[in-house]
Design an enzyme around this catalytic site. Structure first.
Site, PDB file in Angstrom:
ATOM      1  N   CYS A 195       0.836  -1.190   0.000  1.00 20.98           N
ATOM      2  CA  CYS A 195       0.000   0.000   0.000  1.00 20.98           C
ATOM      3  C   CYS A 195       0.873   1.242   0.000  1.00 20.98           C
ATOM      4  O   CYS A 195       2.095   1.149   0.045  1.00 20.98           O
ATOM      5  CB  CYS A 195      -0.879   0.008   1.246  1.00 20.98           C
ATOM      6  SG  CYS A 195       0.121   0.048   2.735  1.00 20.98           S
ATOM      7  N   ASP A 251       2.027 -33.349  -7.763  1.00 19.99           N
ATOM      8  CA  ASP A 251       3.123 -33.905  -6.983  1.00 19.99           C
ATOM      9  C   ASP A 251       2.597 -33.950  -5.550  1.00 19.99           C
ATOM     10  O   ASP A 251       1.586 -33.335  -5.242  1.00 19.99           O
ATOM     11  CB  ASP A 251       4.330 -32.964  -7.107  1.00 19.99           C
ATOM     12  CG  ASP A 251       5.388 -33.269  -6.085  1.00 19.99           C
ATOM     13  OD1 ASP A 251       5.766 -34.446  -6.002  1.00 19.99           O
ATOM     14  OD2 ASP A 251       5.827 -32.363  -5.382  1.00 19.99           O
ATOM     15  N   ASP A 292       6.393 -28.893  -7.099  1.00 24.78           N
ATOM     16  CA  ASP A 292       7.246 -27.878  -6.491  1.00 24.78           C
ATOM     17  C   ASP A 292       8.701 -28.279  -6.378  1.00 24.78           C
ATOM     18  O   ASP A 292       9.569 -27.434  -6.290  1.00 24.78           O
ATOM     19  CB  ASP A 292       6.724 -27.524  -5.096  1.00 24.78           C
ATOM     20  CG  ASP A 292       7.055 -28.610  -4.098  1.00 24.78           C
ATOM     21  OD1 ASP A 292       6.905 -29.789  -4.464  1.00 24.78           O
ATOM     22  OD2 ASP A 292       7.476 -28.288  -2.989  1.00 24.78           O
ATOM     23  N   ASP A 303      10.637 -32.365  -9.637  1.00 28.28           N
ATOM     24  CA  ASP A 303       9.475 -32.143 -10.501  1.00 28.28           C
ATOM     25  C   ASP A 303       9.806 -31.258 -11.684  1.00 28.28           C
ATOM     26  O   ASP A 303       9.038 -31.178 -12.643  1.00 28.28           O
ATOM     27  CB  ASP A 303       8.340 -31.444  -9.737  1.00 28.28           C
ATOM     28  CG  ASP A 303       7.813 -32.307  -8.617  1.00 28.28           C
ATOM     29  OD1 ASP A 303       7.636 -33.502  -8.863  1.00 28.28           O
ATOM     30  OD2 ASP A 303       7.599 -31.777  -7.518  1.00 28.28           O
ATOM     31  N   CYS A 328       3.154   1.474   3.051  1.00 32.58           N
ATOM     32  CA  CYS A 328       4.349   0.629   2.969  1.00 32.58           C
ATOM     33  C   CYS A 328       5.409   1.317   2.123  1.00 32.58           C
ATOM     34  O   CYS A 328       6.593   1.293   2.437  1.00 32.58           O
ATOM     35  CB  CYS A 328       4.029  -0.703   2.311  1.00 32.58           C
ATOM     36  SG  CYS A 328       2.686  -1.588   3.055  1.00 32.58           S
TER      37      CYS A 328
END
Lengths: 729, 57
Positions: free
Chosen positions: A35, A442, A623, A627, A38
């Site tokens: 935002c 996976d 992940d 993989d 921030c």
């Protein structure tokens, strides 16, 4: 899509070389800047570091550029300062990103120039056409045409470059792409109009040529900005993941540095509970490591000096000393690199929807144009008239709507997904994922969260849990942290015990007023191991030992998502490198009937290749490092943001957060995007069906051509914008 | 009709100024962060000024 097919070693070496250059400008990716508040906090935090001269945060790109005086500050100071302010930051290489942004700006400048020219020429030609047959005198009309020519000629030369360059390239390769008819229409229309202007005729097409250019450039720009944004987000994710490593210098001193700057030969210290930042060989220290991100195996493996260890491995036991090695000496990585290279080549053959449309369309456009020209010549028309009509056909058929149809939809779909925490990495990924008809998961880290959580929590008495958590609070071992988290859920306050001693790889002990307390392996607590699974024991002298069992928990909505996919009619499969019994349990829990365990990366690819031979298009969700080849081989691929970085680099989509639901969102958005893109093609096609016969017959004046073209372009864009609706989920 | 003699150049000139302004804004990086710019406009503090940097925040 070819960049990640590079051998892994090349990237590592380049990054090693980058260390020597000490820049005084630094770009950091900031994970949680969301935002305006921030934005200011990030800049303020960076500026608070002595030696920093300026800081400029970019909210759209989630990055901050920091300039600092060499020697007075370094990137680690800035990262630490941001961390204190509550932001996780990671340094990144800005050079490549700058080149991409430069291309985006190159197009935007041309959009602006073409827009300016199109508006002004349109103004002039509307006056001419409105006045013709009325009281506008011929010399004034001629003056207006000359003015139009004056604006149009430099515009075409400047703003047409992207198309001319691409068309030339295609012709050199003896191919036809959509840019060939576009360039031809623009150049012919401009040249013909100039000729007619000189001769004082009415058939002047400057407005149509420049408007065409304007709309086509918008399409190109949207396409490019999607690409830049997707790549930028992907780079942020990767930088944030690589983190910071502790290196031990030759003189024995320790220094923290960003993981991307590590070079082969560096000596790393990996504390208990830390992830290994680079591939290497263990020099000293032994204990247990969690390799679930690499192999999918959830049981901890043992590590000892001389053993190869991979980036992403979690150190569960003793601090390890690791020498960083060049990636190509590692057998698993070399194997994975080779498999990926092969798999990527298969994917490069995919042709995008717009290209396939162009493949059919481009010859048709050329054919119609030529037929019109020859037809009118045969009918005895003068060549100027015949050429003018042919140009009208080229302009009418030159598909602004077609050029906008796909990019406008894709940018709308991508921003919809961005808002929901999903990064679209491959611009053609949306098209490919819409075509998939089987979903392959996976296990570890994909269906599950990939970190241990306490089982049977309710069965553990309050007192034992609180006491165990008191000990566990002193340790960074994932099991200890699981116990602390479970205790934190049950009661709000928790007292961390004093005087806890940790024996890495074995357990914790504390000598208290009521005797000794121990928390650790069965052996450590002197009890008989019951199942040999993932368990920790707590024992206070004189009392019965308490067992804490751990397992990798499913994502909270895994079963729900699997159910939803089944309802949508997707066949599902679970491919894992983990033990068969563990895979079976998870498959049963989420309701997937087809499952295979103990698969090597090559076997996963074989399975996918089998699917492909059967004519199925696979969406792979995974992940781990193991993989990555399968993600590359699948028709489309998705990985969570917690994945190994090579998997994230390979996947078409990366989603953030604990839930699996983004997979459903990706599938449904992609399907809607394809439906809308096809509708857009429909609009463009209908418009051609109506307009082309008129153009061939010579009834379309330049003004009508320009207006009809704009209308269809706007229609297509508005249709695409329907997809962008909806807020954050 | 003579009005056109200055109206047309005036229109082109104004359009041209708009175009140049856009190209200048693009070159000076004003389109780098469209989301952030929306928030910066609401900022009460004066814009970042190198002379004020060393003051306590």
């Amino acid at each position: 899509m070819t960049a990640h097919a590079l051998p892994i070693s090349a990237a590592t070496k380049a990054e090693g070389a980058a260390r020597q250059a000490r820049p005084d400008m630094l770009t950091l990716a900031i994970e949680n800047m969301r935002c305006g508040g921030c934005l200011k906090s990030v800049e303020r935090a960076a500026l608070s570091v002595p030696g920093v001269t300026s800081a400029r945060a970019n909210l759209a790109a989630k990055r901050v550029s920091v300039a600092f005086e060499e020697g007075r500050a370094n990137e680690l100071d800035v990262i630490e300062a941001l961390k204190r302010a509550g932001f996780s930051a990671a340094p990144m290489h800005a050079a490549k990103q700058d080149a991409e942004r430069a291309r985006e700006k190159y197009l935007l400048r041309r959009v602006a120039v073409a827009g300016f020219a199109a508006m002004n020429i349109m103004l002039l030609s509307v006056s001419v056409w409105a006045g013709s047959g009325g009281d506008m005198d011929a010399s004034l009309a001629a003056l207006f045409r000359w003015l139009s020519a004056l604006i149009a000629l430099p515009t075409v030369v400047y703003a047409g470059q992207p198309f001319f360059a691409s068309a030339l390239q295609a012709l050199r390769g003896r191919r036809l792409n959509m840019d060939v008819p576009i360039s031809l229409a623009i150049l012919l229309a401009t040249a013909m109009s100039l000729y007619q202007t000189v001769r004082g005729n009415e058939q002047v097409y400057f407005d149509a040529a420049v408007t065409l250019l304007f709309f086509l450039l918008i399409g190109r720009f949207l396409d490019e900005s999607l690409r830049v944004r997707a790549r930028g987000e992907a780079q942020n994710l990767l930088s944030l993941q690589s983190g910071i490593a502790t290196i031990i210098e030759a003189d024995g001193s320790q220094r923290r540095m960003p993981a991307h700057a590590l070079a082969p030969g560096d000596c790393l210290l990996v504390a208990a509970g830390e992830r290994v930042a680079a591939d290497g060989v263990i020099l000293a220290g032994s204990g247990e490591v969690d390799q679930s991100l690499i192999t999918g195996e959830t049981e901890p493996a043992s590590a000892s000096p001389g053993q190869q260890i991979y980036a992403g491995t979690l150190n569960l036991g003793n601090a390890l000393k690791i020498e960083v090695t060049a990636a190509d000496s590692a057998t698993l990585l070399a194997e994975i690199g080779g498999l990926m290279l092969a798999a990527e080549q298969g994917k490069a053959r995919y042709r995008r929807l717009a290209d396939r449309a162009a493949q059919i369309y481009a010859p048709a456009v050329h054919g119609l144009g030529a037929a019109t020209f020859l037809g009118w010549l045969l009918l005895g028309a003068p060549w100027q008239t015949a050429l003018t009509y042919a140009i009208a056909v080229l302009i009418i058929t030159c598909p602004c709507a077609l050029a906008l149809a796909v990019p406008a939809v894709q940018i709308a779909a991508a921003s919809r997904l961005f808002r929901r925490g999903i990064v679209v990495k491959a611009p053609d990924g949306l098209e490919r994922v819409a075509e998939t008809d089987i979903v392959v998961f996976d296990k570890t880290g994909t269906l599950t969260l990939g970190r241990p959580q306490l089982l049977d929590e309710e069965a553990i008495p309050d007192e034992a849990l609180a006491a165990a958590a008191g000990l566990a609070a002193a340790s960074r071992h994932p099991y200890a942290q699981g116990i602390v988290a479970a205790a934190g859920k049950r009661q709000k306050t928790m007292v961390a015990a004093d005087g806890v001693e940790e024996t890495p790889g074995r357990g914790l002990a504390r000598a208290g007023a009521h005797g000794e307390e121990r928390l650790g392996s069965a052996e450590w607590c002197e009890v008989k191991a019951s199942s040999g699974g993932s368990e920790v024991w707590y024992r206070r002298s004189g009392q019965a030992p308490v067992r804490f069992r751990f397992a990798d928990m499913l994502r909270t909505d895994a079963a729900e998502v699997v159910g939803a996919l089944k309802r949508r009619g997707y066949p599902l499969a679970l491919l894992s490198g983990d033990r068969k019994s563990a895979v079976e349990t998870v498959a049963a829990a989420v309701g997937i009937e087809t499952w295979l365990g103990e698969l090597r990366p090559a076997e996963k690819i074989d399975w996918l290749a089998e699917c492909a031979r059967a004519g199925r298009k696979v969406l792979m969700i995974g992940d781990g490092l193991n993989d990555a080849p399968a993600l590359a081989a699948a028709h489309a691929s998705v990985s969570p943001a917690s994945a190994a970085d090579i998997s994230q680099r390979t996947a078409d989509f990366v989603f953030q957060g604990q839930r699996l639901a983004p997979v459903l969102e990706i599938l449904s958005t992609a399907k809607r995007a394809r439906a809308i893109a096809l509708q857009n093609f429909g609009v463009a096609f209908c418009y051609n069906i109506v307009a082309v016969p008129f153009a061939m017959a010579g009834y379309v004046t330049p003004l009508i051509a320009a207006i009809v073209m704009s209308t269809s372009s706007i229609l297509v864009t508005v249709n695409a914008a329907r997809l962008a609706g909806g807020g954050r989920s | 009709m003579t009005a056109l003699a200055w109206l047309v150049p005036a229109a082109l000139l104004l359009g041209g100024i708009g175009l140049l302004a856009f190209l200048w804004a693009l070159r000076s990086g004003q389109f780098e962060d469209l989301e952030g710019a929306a928030y910066r406009a609401l900022e009460d503090e004066p814009a970042d000024d190198p002379a004020r940097r060393d003051e306590p925040q």
